[in-house]
Design a protein around this motif. Sequence first.
Motif, PDB file in Angstrom:
ATOM      1  N   UNK A 127       0.759  -1.291  -0.004  1.00 24.94           N
ATOM      2  CA  UNK A 127       0.119  -0.094  -0.143  1.00 24.94           C
ATOM      3  C   UNK A 127       1.023   1.083   0.050  1.00 24.94           C
ATOM      4  N   UNK A 128       1.898   1.311   0.598  1.00 27.22           N
ATOM      5  CA  UNK A 128       2.800   2.453   0.891  1.00 27.22           C
ATOM      6  C   UNK A 128       3.397   2.673  -0.497  1.00 27.22           C
ATOM      7  N   UNK A 129       3.693   1.590  -1.413  1.00 26.25           N
ATOM      8  CA  UNK A 129       4.214   1.773  -2.947  1.00 26.25           C
ATOM      9  C   UNK A 129       3.252   2.191  -3.835  1.00 26.25           C
ATOM     10  N   UNK A 130       1.925   2.242  -3.408  1.00 27.51           N
ATOM     11  CA  UNK A 130       1.011   2.572  -4.319  1.00 27.51           C
ATOM     12  C   UNK A 130       0.435   4.230  -3.557  1.00 27.51           C
ATOM     13  N   UNK A 131       1.283   4.690  -2.498  1.00 29.88           N
ATOM     14  CA  UNK A 131       0.784   5.888  -2.052  1.00 29.88           C
ATOM     15  C   UNK A 131      -0.347   5.977  -1.244  1.00 29.88           C
ATOM     16  N   UNK A 132      -0.719   4.711  -0.616  1.00 29.67           N
ATOM     17  CA  UNK A 132      -1.944   4.605   0.337  1.00 29.67           C
ATOM     18  C   UNK A 132      -1.799   4.200   1.596  1.00 29.67           C
ATOM     19  N   UNK A 133      -0.520   4.344   1.966  1.00 29.06           N
ATOM     20  CA  UNK A 133       0.017   3.841   3.521  1.00 29.06           C
ATOM     21  C   UNK A 133      -1.102   4.428   4.498  1.00 29.06           C
TER      22      UNK A 133
END
Length: 232
Positions: free
Chosen positions: A132-138
């Motif tokens: 999720x961090x990698x898609x900017x949604x952390x």
Amino acid sequence: MAAVIAVQNLRKIVPATGAQAGSELVILDDVNLTIQAGDSVAITGSSGSGKSTLLALLAGLDIPSAGKIELFGDSIESLDEDQRAAVRLGKVGFVFQSFHLLDYLTAAENVMLPLELGNATAKARSMALDALNQVGLAARAEQWVSKLSGGEQQRVALARAFVTKPQLLFADEPTGNLDRATGHEVAELLFRLQRDYQTTLVLVTHDESLAAQCQHWYKLVEGKLQTGRVSP
Ligand SMILES: Nc1ncnc2c1ncn2[C@@H]1O[C@H](COP(=O)(O)OP(=O)(O)OP(=O)(O)O)[C@@H](O)[C@H]1O
Ligand SMILES: [Mg+2]
């Protein structure tokens, strides 16, 4: 090295319905296609031209009427459904037009799903948060996905698809339900993840500007696969 996907003389024929009932509908006619590891391949074509049918066949979700399909070197027509599922497990990811997330789960829980199905429960949560961090949604990890925007939901779907680090990803109109700007953001993310993970990508799209970004571009016309790239 063996091709990731090798298709020879593929045909898909189904019984016609409606006014044509009693005859046959040829959806795919003598399709030949080889996809090498790390390739990005776009498939375009008008609505009803057989794109989703071809994707389902390439993924071993459907069986051909004739011809040969090898997925990771296995002839899928020689495998039963369980064996085909075993070939896909951990190696193949999917992204769909209509996100296919579970609304009653949070973003993180959705991303954990393929890991839990593959018995990786212990590390599942931290892997999901990383994806999720990698898609900017952390920051949205604990949000119900039904509360997220369409673009955010598709980013969760990308995180879920890439969390298993699949060798091969099928995307069927992943930007089809998004407005143009959001669609392009999601596509950029898809291409970035594909490059980072060196994933083989098969992308069905109506958007020719996305198709042009793939290394190979094919067009389905009347059941036949043609080259999609227009020569300069
Ligand atoms: N099992 C089936 N039985 C009968 N007809 C089918 C079957 N599967 C697909 N078709 C028909 O085959 C054609 C191709 O369908 P397909 O879903 O592959 O098209 P598509 O290119 O993905 O279209 P779209 O861009 O609208 O998603 C359509 O005319 C569809 O109605
Ligand atoms: Mg389709």
